[in-house]
Write an enzyme that holds these catalytic residues in place. Structure first.
Site, PDB file in Angstrom:
ATOM      1  N   HIS A 101       0.815  -1.227   0.000  1.00  0.00           N
ATOM      2  CA  HIS A 101       0.000   0.000   0.000  1.00  0.00           C
ATOM      3  C   HIS A 101       0.844   1.271   0.000  1.00  0.00           C
ATOM      4  CE1 HIS A 101       0.308  -0.341   4.552  1.00  0.00           C
ATOM      5  NE2 HIS A 101       0.516   0.969   4.394  1.00  0.00           N
ATOM      6  N   ASP A 157       0.143  -7.780   1.334  1.00  0.00           N
ATOM      7  CA  ASP A 157       0.496  -6.379   1.501  1.00  0.00           C
ATOM      8  C   ASP A 157       2.013  -6.196   1.515  1.00  0.00           C
ATOM      9  OD1 ASP A 157       0.092  -3.673   1.690  1.00  0.00           O
ATOM     10  OD2 ASP A 157      -0.181  -3.662   3.875  1.00  0.00           O
ATOM     11  N   SER A 213       4.602   2.541   8.000  1.00  0.00           N
ATOM     12  CA  SER A 213       4.272   1.395   7.154  1.00  0.00           C
ATOM     13  C   SER A 213       5.460   1.001   6.289  1.00  0.00           C
ATOM     14  CB  SER A 213       3.084   1.731   6.245  1.00  0.00           C
ATOM     15  OG  SER A 213       1.902   1.857   7.011  1.00  0.00           O
TER      16      SER A 213
END
Length: 378
Positions: free
Chosen positions: A181, A211, A322
């Site tokens: 992402h 992911d 992230s």
């Protein structure tokens, strides 16, 4: 006339007597008295009488034995007074060692070995498999110093805006693992190293179901690669360190513990969830939307989503973490940080970390690395 020589009477012959000791033996009592009062000799210099009295040894050196030791039927003395004093000192030393070992608890075997051997013990300078020095093992500062050069900031530009995340260098020529992402839909990717140097990067492969994504720096070499650990050995309560670039603050270090294992976390697979979700993804004030336990956090994940097992940590994670690293205290990567919960305020922005962060286990990364290098789902 015959002369007769006068005969002198012959003297009796007595053989020479052996030398007597400097003290005469005690007179022998009668047989009945011998039974009642006969001394018991236990060792040279100590005499115990049946009545319980103690007779100290005589003053002065003992008499030399008559004849050679073999003829006496007794072994020769082991040594003189000097050797006896040395023996006493040895016993005293061992007693002192035993008392010290009992006082300090652990390390007794090492202490005795070092006293008994002249060979010095040399400690290893590094922990095997990591770059954390022995003196800094188990400290946040030691982990941060060793691993920070392997953590990067990733800026991904697309038609929807600009996303800032983090990544982990896994090869010296610039292979970097991050979240899907972070780079999803990006037309340009810029990577900043911990020393401030920047590179352009291209996507090698992606795996939206996990992911995960793999990008490669252009023209990079001699980089410091991180060591990938074993997430199957992670236990609840283990201390961990998180390194990333929250809000564009490159190389931010936080710490905490592993709060839980095998959390089912649901995230969006790509950025096709509409403008509203896209703004939540790229707005630096917003966290990446995810679902847990049937509830949505940090916004709507959209219709295209995936679920994976995650490590939960209370180490502070914020937007921009992230793709960064979750690290054990030996300096090994045990997870890739991927989601965090930030409660929304009345103005629509999100607050900081509340200690609910999630990371993809590194074993999942290692299992899919070959597929990512082959292009993944690109």
């Amino acid at each position: 006339m015959t002369d007769f020589q006068e005969q002198q009477p012959q003297q009796p012959y007595y053989p020479p007597q052996p030398p007597r000791p400097p003290y005469a033996p005690a007179p022998q009592p009668a047989a009945a008295e011998q039974t009642a009062t006969q001394p018991i000799v236990t060792e040279p210099g100590t005499t115990i009488w049946p009545s319980g009295g103690h007779v100290p040894p005589p003053v002065g050196p003992p008499a030399p034995p008559v004849g050679p030791p073999a003829a006496m039927g007794a072994p020769a003395p082991a040594g003189g007074p000097g050797s006896r004093r040395r023996a006493k000192r040895g016993v005293g030393l061992m007693a002192a060692v035993a008392i010290a070992a009992a006082a300090i608890g652990g390390g007794t075997a090492t202490l005795v070995q070092q006293l008994a051997s002249d060979t010095p013990t040399v400690a290893a300078s590094n922990v095997n498999g990591t770059n954390v020095s022995t003196g800094n093992t188990g400290t946040v500062a030691g982990v941060a110093e060793a691993v920070s050069p392997s953590i990067v900031e990733i800026s991904a530009s697309s038609n929807s805006g600009k996303s800032t995340g983090s990544g982990v260098i896994i090869t010296s020529d610039g292979e970097i693992v991050t979240n899907n992402h972070v780079i999803s839909g990006a037309s340009e990717i810029t990577v900043r190293l911990s020393d401030g140097k920047t590179y352009q990067a291209e996507v090698v492969g992606t795996d939206p179901d996990k992911d995960l994504a793999l990008v490669k720096l252009r023209g990079a070499s001699g980089l410091k690669a991180a060591t990938l650990g074993d997430s199957s050995k992670v236990r609840v309560g283990d201390q961990v360190v998180a390194i990333g670039s929250p809000e564009g603050l490159t190389g931010t270090v936080t710490s905490g513990i592993v709060s839980a294992l095998d959390r089912d976390v649901t995230v969006a697979k790509d950025d096709d969830g509409g403008d509203q979700r896209g703004q939540q993804q790229y707005d630096p004030r917003q966290g990446w939307p995810f679902e847990f336990g049937g509830q949505q956090f940090n916004g709507d994940t959209g219709s295209s989503k995936t679920t994976y097992k995650a490590l939960q940590t209370d180490a502070s994670l914020n937007p921009g973490n992230s793709g960064g690293a979750l690290i054990n205290m030996k300096g090994e990567i045990i997870g890739i940080n991927s989601a965090m919960y930030s409660p929304s305020s009345s103005s629509g922005s999100t607050a900081g970390s509340v200690g609910l962060g999630f990371a993809i286990p590194v074993d999942t990364v290692k299992a899919g690395l070959a597929q990512l290098r082959a292009g993944g789902d690109n």
